[in-house]
Scaffold this active site. Structure first.
Site, mmCIF file in Angstrom:
data_model
loop_
_atom_site.group_PDB
_atom_site.id
_atom_site.type_symbol
_atom_site.label_atom_id
_atom_site.label_comp_id
_atom_site.label_asym_id
_atom_site.label_seq_id
_atom_site.Cartn_x
_atom_site.Cartn_y
_atom_site.Cartn_z
ATOM 1 N N GLU A 356 26.801 -19.870 69.649
ATOM 2 C CA GLU A 356 26.416 -18.491 69.422
ATOM 3 C C GLU A 356 27.084 -17.614 70.477
ATOM 4 O O GLU A 356 27.113 -17.966 71.648
ATOM 5 C CB GLU A 356 24.882 -18.449 69.465
ATOM 6 C CG GLU A 356 24.241 -17.314 70.137
ATOM 7 C CD GLU A 356 22.722 -17.564 70.355
ATOM 8 O OE1 GLU A 356 22.153 -18.585 69.891
ATOM 9 O OE2 GLU A 356 22.112 -16.725 71.013
ATOM 10 N N HIS A 441 15.619 -24.975 72.423
ATOM 11 C CA HIS A 441 15.458 -25.629 71.118
ATOM 12 C C HIS A 441 14.841 -27.025 71.194
ATOM 13 O O HIS A 441 15.461 -28.004 70.760
ATOM 14 C CB HIS A 441 16.818 -25.739 70.403
ATOM 15 C CG HIS A 441 17.446 -24.419 70.073
ATOM 16 N ND1 HIS A 441 18.769 -24.290 69.702
ATOM 17 C CD2 HIS A 441 16.941 -23.166 70.033
ATOM 18 C CE1 HIS A 441 19.050 -23.021 69.461
ATOM 19 N NE2 HIS A 441 17.960 -22.306 69.669
ATOM 20 N N ASN A 479 20.544 -23.098 65.052
ATOM 21 C CA ASN A 479 19.258 -22.619 65.566
ATOM 22 C C ASN A 479 18.158 -23.076 64.609
ATOM 23 O O ASN A 479 18.303 -23.000 63.399
ATOM 24 C CB ASN A 479 19.281 -21.102 65.676
ATOM 25 C CG ASN A 479 20.561 -20.596 66.321
ATOM 26 O OD1 ASN A 479 21.642 -20.799 65.779
ATOM 27 N ND2 ASN A 479 20.454 -19.995 67.465
#
Ligand code: FAD
Length: 501
Positions: A356, A441, A479
Site C-alpha cells: 500500500e 493485521h 488488507n
C-alpha cells in the site's frame, strides 16, 4: 446485568461481531454484545469525539502514558508524546517479538483502520482456505460484505488533480518506472465527503490527517453500518467497557457462563458480572479470541478444545518502509490520511508483495514515500498459556519477519536503483530501515476448518462459535477486513439456519 440469561452473547464489536449481531437480530434473536473499549459517541472538551493525529491526547492510545506511534522516529528523535492514561481507541499490544495494533471501542478495528476494502485474489483465497466454496464466496458473500460495509471508489479524475493525493501519484510514478503494476484500492471512507472537505464545504477529517486515532467524519466505520442496522432492529444491547475474562459451560440449564469485568475510563475494574448465554460468539479479534480460548483450555473451563486452538497465527506479512524521494518528486505538504493505491507484485513468486502506498501526513513537505507491504511470509506463531503469570503469550520472534523484509527489499531496491534514491533510515528507530516490529493485521489462532468446523463452530462445545480474524490462517495477501466480514456473513448464515431454533 449480573445474573441475566440471554439467548446470544457476542464478545467484541469488530467485523466478525458486527456481522453476527446484525444477522442474529434480523433473525429475531435478542443479542447482547460485550466490548472492552468505550462507545465513541461523546465529544471531549475540544468538541471532537476523537483527538487530532498530530497532537494526540489520552483518547489516542489504550491505557498508556506515552504514545507508541507506528512511525516512531524522525531525524534521529522519537516522535512519541506523553499522554494521560485513558481507554483510548488504538491499542499497541506488546508481545515479546511484535507490537500488535488493534482498535478498542464499539466498532473494533473499523474505528482506527485505513478503510482499505480489498477483496482477496481468488486463487490465493482458495489456497489458504481450500475447504470454503469459493464460488459461493465470490458470487454471494464478498458482494454482500462490500455492500453492507459501504465500500466505494475514488473518482479517478479527482485523484489525478487533487494536491491531497500527490503522494500516491508520486508513489505510482516511481513504481511504474521500475515496471511494477499499481492498482486503485476501494475504501469505506466516503469519497464524496472527501471531495467536499477539499472544497471547504464540510469539516475536514481525512484531509486533516485523521485516521489511526479515529475519524470524526467521513469514514463508514461499523458503528455507522452493521452495528447501526443491528441496533435499529431493537434487539441489540451493547455493554461497552466490559472485558470478558471467562467462558465456561453453565452448571445447570445448559448454555455458557460468561464472566466479565466492568472497567472505568481509566481502565480500573469497578465490578464483575456473570451472564448466562445459550450461544456465545467469540469475535474479540485474532488476538482477543485466541487469548481467551487458549486460557480457557489451559485453565480447564473449556478443557476439551482441540490442539489447533492457538495455532497458525500470522501477521499478514506486514512490514513498513520509507524511501527518500528527490526534491523534484514531491509528496505534498497536504496528504489525505486514506490510502487509495497499491503496488501489486503478488504474482512475482520471487517477491510476492502487495504494498500500500501510505500517506505520511506530517503537515509539511518531506519527500517521503511510505509503504505498508503485505508479503507472502510463511512464518507462523502460537499462543501459549503461562501458568506462572496466568497470561497468554505469543511466541512470534522478530526474526520471523525476515522473509517479509527480503521480499519487500527486492521490490524497493529495484525502485531505489532506478530512481537513484535511498531508504529513510530514521522512521522506525533512531537508525532502522524496516518497520518490522509491528503489525496492523493479526490473523489466525483459531483457524476455520481446523480449530473449528467448516463454519466457525467449536464442535466440542455446542453453542460456541468463532466469528473473527482468528479464522484466517495467518495471511490473506491483502488488507483483511473484507475477508473477515465475508467469511462471517457465510458462517452466520449457516449457523442461523441450522443451530437457532
Ligand atoms: P477487531 O476489529 O479487532 O474487533 C475485536 C473487538 O473485540 C475489539 O473492539 C476489541 O476491543 C474487543 N475485545 C477484545 N478482547 C475482548 C474481551 N476480552 N472482552 C470484550 N471485548 C474484547 N484492515 C483492512 O482491511 N484495511 C485497512 O485499511 C486496515 N488498516 C488498518 C490500520 C490500523 C491502524 C489497524 C490497527 C488495523 C488495520 N486493518 C485494516 C486491520 C483491520 O482493522 C482488522 O483486520 C480487523 O479490525 C479485524 O477484525 P476482527 O473482527 O477480527 O476484530
Amino acid at each position: 446485568s449480573d445474573g441475566d440469561r440471554v439467548p446470544a452473547l457476542v464478545i467484541g464489536s469488530g467485523y466478525g461481531g458486527a456481522v453476527a449481531a446484525l444477522r442474529l437480530t434480523q433473525a429475531g434473536i435478542d443479542t447482547h454484545m460485550v466490548e472492552m473499549g468505550k462507545s465513541w459517541t461523546t465529544p471531549g472538551s475540544d468538541g471532537k469525539v476523537f483527538c487530532p493525529m498530530l497532537s494526540p491526547d489520552g483518547r489516542s492510545f489504550w491505557l498508556r502514558d506515552r504514545t507508541v506511534q507506528p512511525v516512531s522516529h524522525f531525524s534521529g528523535g522519537s516522535v512519541d508524546k506523553n499522554i494521560s492514561r485513558y481507554v483510548g481507541v488504538l491499542d499497541a499490544e506488546d508481545f515479546g517479538g511484535i507490537k500488535v495494533y488493534q482498535g478498542r471501542g464499539v466498532g473494533g478495528g473499523s474505528l482506527v483502520n485505513g478503510g482499505m476494502a480489498v477483496t482477496p485474489k481468488r486463487n490465493y483465497f482458495e489456497e489458504i482456505l481450500p475447504g470454503v466454496d469459493s464460488n459461493e464466496m465470490y458470487s454471494t458473500y464478498f458482494p454482500r460484505a462490500n455492500a453492507a460495509l459501504g465500500v466505494n471508489n475514488i473518482d479517478p479524475a479527482w485523484f489525478e488533480s487533487t494536491e491531497y493525493y500527490k503522494f500516491a501519484r508520486t508513489g505510482r510514478k516511481t513504481a511504474e518506472r521500475s515496471g511494477y503494476t499499481t492498482t486503485f484500492v476501494p475504501n469505506v471512507y466516503d469519497f464524496n465527503y472527501m471531495k467536499q472537505e477539499a472544497a471547504g464545504q464540510v469539516t475536514k477529517s481525512a484531509l486533516v490527517s485523521e485516521v489511526i486515532y479515529g475519524n470524526n467524519a467521513g469514514k463508514k466505520s461499523l458503528d455507522k453500518t452493521y452495528l447501526a442496522a443491528a441496533s435499529a432492529t431493537g434487539k441489540l444491547t451493547i455493554s461497552a467497557l466490559h472485558v470478558v475474562t471467562s467462558v465456561a459451560p453453565a452448571a445447570t440449564g445448559g448454555g455458557y457462563q460468561v464472566v466479565m469485568n466492568q472497567i472505568n475510563e481509566q481502565g480500573n475494574t469497578v465490578g464483575t458480572k456473570t451472564v448466562t448465554a445459550d450461544k456465545v460468539f467469540f469475535a474479540a479479534g485474532s488476538i482477543g479470541t485466541s487469548k481467551l480460548l487458549v486460557a480457557m483450555k489451559a485453565q480447564g473451563q473449556l478443557a476439551n478444545l482441540p490442539g489447533a486452538v492457538g495455532q497458525e497465527w500470522g501477521h499478514n506479512g506486514n512490514v513498513m518502509v520509507g524511501r527518500a524521494n528527490h526534491m523534484w518528486d514531491a509528496t505534498g505538504a497536504k496528504q489525505s490520511a486514506i490510502p487509495v493505491m497499491g503496488i501489486d507484485n503478488w504474482a512475482d513468486t520471487s517477491a510476492p508483495v502487495f504494498a500500500e502506498i501510505a500517506p505520511f501526513p506530517a503537515g509539511t513537505e518531506l519527500w517521503v514515500s511510505l509503504y505498508l507491504a503485505i508479503a507472502k511470509n510463511p512464518q507462523r506463531a502460537q499462543f501459549q498459556f503461562n501458568s506462572a503469570t496466568g497470561k497468554v503469550g505469543l511466541n512470534w520472534q522478530r526474526s520471523q519477519n525476515q522473509p517479509s523484509i527480503d521480499m519487500a527489499k527486492k521490490l524497493f531496491d529495484k525502485i531505489n536503483k532506478k530512481e537513484g534514491t535511498i531508504y529513510r533510515t530514521d522512521l522506525f528507530g533512531p537508525v532502522q530501515t524496516w518497520g518490522d516490529q509491528l503489525t496492523y493485521h493479526p490473523l489466525g489462532g483459531c483457524v476455520l476448518g481446523k480449530a473449528t468446523d467448516g463454519y466457525g463452530r467449536l464442535p466440542e462445545y455446542p453453542g460456541l462459535y468463532v466469528m473473527d480474524g482468528s479464522l484466517v490462517p495467518g495471511n490473506v495477501g491483502v488488507n483483511p477486513f473484507v475477508t473477515i466480514t465475508a467469511l462471517a456473513e457465510r458462517n452466520i448464515e449457516n449457523i442461523i439456519a441450522n443451530d437457532m431454533n
